[in-house]
Write a protein that holds these residues in place. Structure first.
Motif: not given
Length: 784
Positions: A132-139
């Motif tokens: 549920g967190l932004p893809p930019s955070f997951a990266k």
């Protein structure tokens, strides 16, 4: 992101504040944030108190108290904006997904682009954490699971998600290795990762099997400790150390995430005894006690042990198990012994090793990751697959079959083989594909064990060896018990000087063991003293002095590769080396007074010369003394360090004591110390010239009388025992220069002569012989 200069840690509990302290030990600027307590006048109360606890810990979470100044305390309401300056943000808040994700949203709004965020979770999977967190955070996100206490525990389990940037992951791993001194184990995103997945199963099995077999707590720990290559705490001592109430909390998370058919799920239960202990506050060392507790009786502390059947405590007693003694013959001798200890060892280890082998490739693709995780995370001497090799793959598989257990696929494929082998001087490990792959050490690391795979010693005797490290550097390795210095070691030093001068550029003194050296071999000294073989003791002191001076004034650089304890004669060896590369967890000190002696291989001499400024010219020395108010402050400082047997609590503290000097390197990672020592040796060799002879100007009688008065004062108030007074006064005579005055230049040899005379006087006293005997019997100093 390739460079980590500033770290933020969110959460100031035991782990969070420990991580912050250790990041500061690496010289980094650290931001520590936590919530604002309700109604708090000091909004940074939690973080400031956490750092105070780290400083006050015994041992401290900081390698030097000055490192605490690198930590900035703040809170999650006022200081989130400061995250924009941080390169790596470590989350160490409650193990609740909703709490962590709330923190991540705040972090993401405040951090700079490209900064790495990691969680110190030990149970939650990465795909849930970033859900549920932004893809930019997951990266930019990964798991970095530290072990407690972060300063001392080497293991760092790292987990990357499917979206984690490889360059960010690699940068954190490299930084944690080199700057934080961690052993990196890449784990799969599975419950408990590697170490806790196996370690928690082992602890639960050990507890339940002890109850089933009726073995006592003392018996269980006696066999499930050193005999099988596990720390002497055993399993019940470990429960007490980490907290008995922690197991149900970890188990709850594991049971929530593990498949229903996992052996841990089938095994787990919480015995009524454990429930009652937790309810009554018997949670281990942090509580009123645990499986062990200390009780007072007639003013003395008595160690008591719980009865696993009744829950009652009884006085601890020494355990003698034939199976535990069989540990000297190897692991198989322990687990096949017919007594209750052998039955217990087999029940626990067979189950644990079977479980570990069944988890390949679920938790890791290679066995080295599993073995490394258990060695570094639980301090096992051997990992599960190394243990299976010691038992024999085929023997272990047949034994499992005979008990109706399945044989794990990796062991089926390894039939007729070993899990580890050496080929062409390189270690290789068996994998699930049925092949062997080389074990590649981390870049920049060096261990003698790797050298020995393809080399023979240049010279060798029963207590020491001389190795070729390559590039023109030799290494003197001490191999005696605990690397205690004996005549064989002194003999190899004498032999090494001409060998190194002829064929090498320089010499490193080091080993792969936990300790550099615990000092001179006291057993030999006591034996000689009991036979009144004074000439033998005299020869050992004279040869020791000669050996140390030959190291100091060798025509090539000598560098000590310092790790762990360097006590007494071991510390003197370090002091006479031209340079040092030290692991941050190094503990050198001149401790001879504890056995009723004084340093006599040049320890007094070197400490005096270093504190006096190491001036070479007599006129310069006198000028220096006059400018600093005379030699008395120096003598007092050295006297206090030696008379109190002061041991540095880290390499940084050793620098304060002048055991390490400017230019000496401190390495954070144990596996890099020898490589750093070799590099320092090669650097020194470029334009090396041995140090010129030194002199000291000491006040003699005036200083001696001042120290005598101080010693008598301590004795009068009960701070010095009668034999402390005897030893301290002889030490005072040596450090003040004997029968000299400030105008006389004392040579190094004259200072050595004073040490020799003082030592020989003390070794003939009953008080000193009693101290040596007591130390050898108990490992503790005698206050006589």
């Amino acid at each position: 992101m390739t460079d980590i200069k500033k770290i933020a840690v969110l959460g100031s509990g035991v782990m969070g504040s420990g991580i912050a302290a250790h990041a500061a030990n690496a010289g980094l600027s650290v931001l520590l944030l936590d919530i604002v307590p309700k109604g708090a006048k000091n909004r940074n109360e939690l973080t400031e108190k956490a750092i105070e606890r780290q400083l006050a810990g015994k041992p401290s979470g900081f390698t030097h108290k000055k490192n605490a100044k690198l930590v900035t305390c703040g809170n999650l309401e006022d200081d989130l904006g400061k995250l924009k300056d941080c390169d790596w943000i470590v989350e160490a808040v409650l193990e609740k997904l909703e709490v962590k994700q709330d923190v991540y949203r705040k972090i993401d709004a405040a951090r700079k682009a490209g900064s790495v965020v990691s969680s110190n979770t030990s149970t939650l999977p990465i795909h849930e954490l970033v859900g549920g967190l932004p893809p930019s955070f997951a990266k930019d996100f990964m798991i970095t699971h530290f072990f407690n206490p972060p300063r001392f525990m080497r293991l760092l389990e790292v987990v990357k998600g499917k979206d984690t940037r490889p360059e960010a992951f690699d940068a954190v791993c490299r930084f944690a290795d080199v700057s934080l001194g961690k052993g990196i184990v890449a784990c799969k995103d599975t419950p408990g990762f590697i170490a806790n997945r196996i370690g928690v199963y082992w602890m639960m099995l050990a507890l339940l099997e002890a109850m089933r077999l009726g073995i006592t707590v003392e018996q269980a720990d006696a066999v499930m400790g050193k005999p099988v290559g596990i720390p002497k705490t055993g399993v019940f001592g470990l429960f007490d150390l980490i907290g008995i109430d922690l197991m149900p909390l970890i188990a709850k998370e594991m049971l929530h995430t593990l498949p229903k058919d996992d052996p841990f799920v089938k095994l787990y239960q919480e015995p009524e005894l454990v429930k009652k202990m937790i309810a009554d506050g018997y949670t281990g060392r942090k509580g009123k006690g645990g499986f062990y507790r200390l009780n007072k009786e007639d003013g003395k502390k008595i160690k008591e042990v719980i009865d696993l059947k009744t829950g009652a405590y009884h006085q601890g007693k020494k355990v003698e198990l034939a199976s535990a003694a069989a540990g000297k013959e190897g692991l198989k001798a322990v687990v096949t012994h017919p007594d209750i200890g052998g039955q217990y060892a087999w029940a626990v280890l067979s189950g644990t090793l079977h479980y570990a082998a069944m988890l390949i490739p679920e938790i890791a693709d290679d066995i080295t990751a599993v073995d490394g995780a258990m060695r570094m995370g639980y301090n096992w001497k051997f990992g599960p697959f190394e243990m299976i090799d010691k038992l024999g793959v085929d023997w272990f598989a047949e034994k499992l079959k005979s008990e109706g257990k399945s044989v794990p696929p990796i062991l089926e494929k390894a039939k007729g083989k070993t899990l580890y082998k050496t080929d062409g001087g390189k270690r290789q490990a068996f994998n699930i594909g049925g092949n062997y792959k080389p074990i590649i050490p981390p870049d920049g690391s060096l261990m003698l064990a790797d050298i020995k795979l393809s080399a023979k010693p240049v010279a060798k005797n029963p207590s020491a060896s001389l190795w070729d490290l390559g590039e023109g550097v030799a290494c003197l390795e001490l191999t005696s018990k605990m690397n205690s210095v004996d005549m064989d070691i002194l003999g190899l030093i004498e032999q090494a000087i001409p060998l190194v001068k002829k064929d090498f550029k320089g010499l490193v003194i080091g080993n792969d063991g936990d300790n550099f050296s615990v000092g001179a071999n006291l057993g030999l000294m006591l034996m000689a003293a009991n036979m009144a073989a004074w000439s033998q003791i005299s020869d050992m002191i004279k040869r020791g002095q000669s050996a140390m001076m030959s190291l100091k004034h060798a025509p090539f650089p000598v560098v000590a590769s310092l790790t762990g304890m360097a006590l007494g004669g071991g510390c003197e060896m370090v002091l006479h080396s031209g340079g040092v590369a030290a692991h941050v967890e190094s503990y050198p000190g001149l401790v001879e007074v504890g056995v009723g002696l004084i340093p006599a291989w040049g320890g007094c001499k070197e400490m005096l010369l270093r504190h006096l400024g190491e001036k070479k010219e007599p006129s310069g020395m006198i000028g220096n003394l006059l400018a600093t108010g005379g030699a008395m402050p120096v003598i007092k400082t050295v006297f206090e360090a030696i008379a109190t047997a002061k041991i540095a609590g880290s390499a940084e503290e050793a620098r304060d004591l002048k055991i390490l000097r400017e230019g000496d390197k401190i390495s954070m990672n144990r596996v890099r110390v020898l490589a750093d020592a070799k590099a320092r040796c090669l650097d020194m060799a470029k334009n090396y010239a041995p140090p010129a002879p030194q002199v000291a100007h000491l006040p003699g009688g005036t200083a001696r009388m001042a120290l005598f008065m101080a010693v008598d004062g301590f004795a009068a108030v009960g701070k010095a025992t009668p034999h402390d007074v005897v030893v301290s006064k002889i030490l005072a005579g040596v450090l003040s220069g004997g029968d000299t005055d400030i105008s006389e230049a004392l040579s190094e040899q004259q200072l050595l002569d004073l040490e020799y005379e003082g030592f020989m006087e003390l070794i003939k006293t009953k008080g000193t012989l009693a101290r040596i005997e007591h130390m050898l019997e108990t490992g503790k100093p005698l206050r006589n």
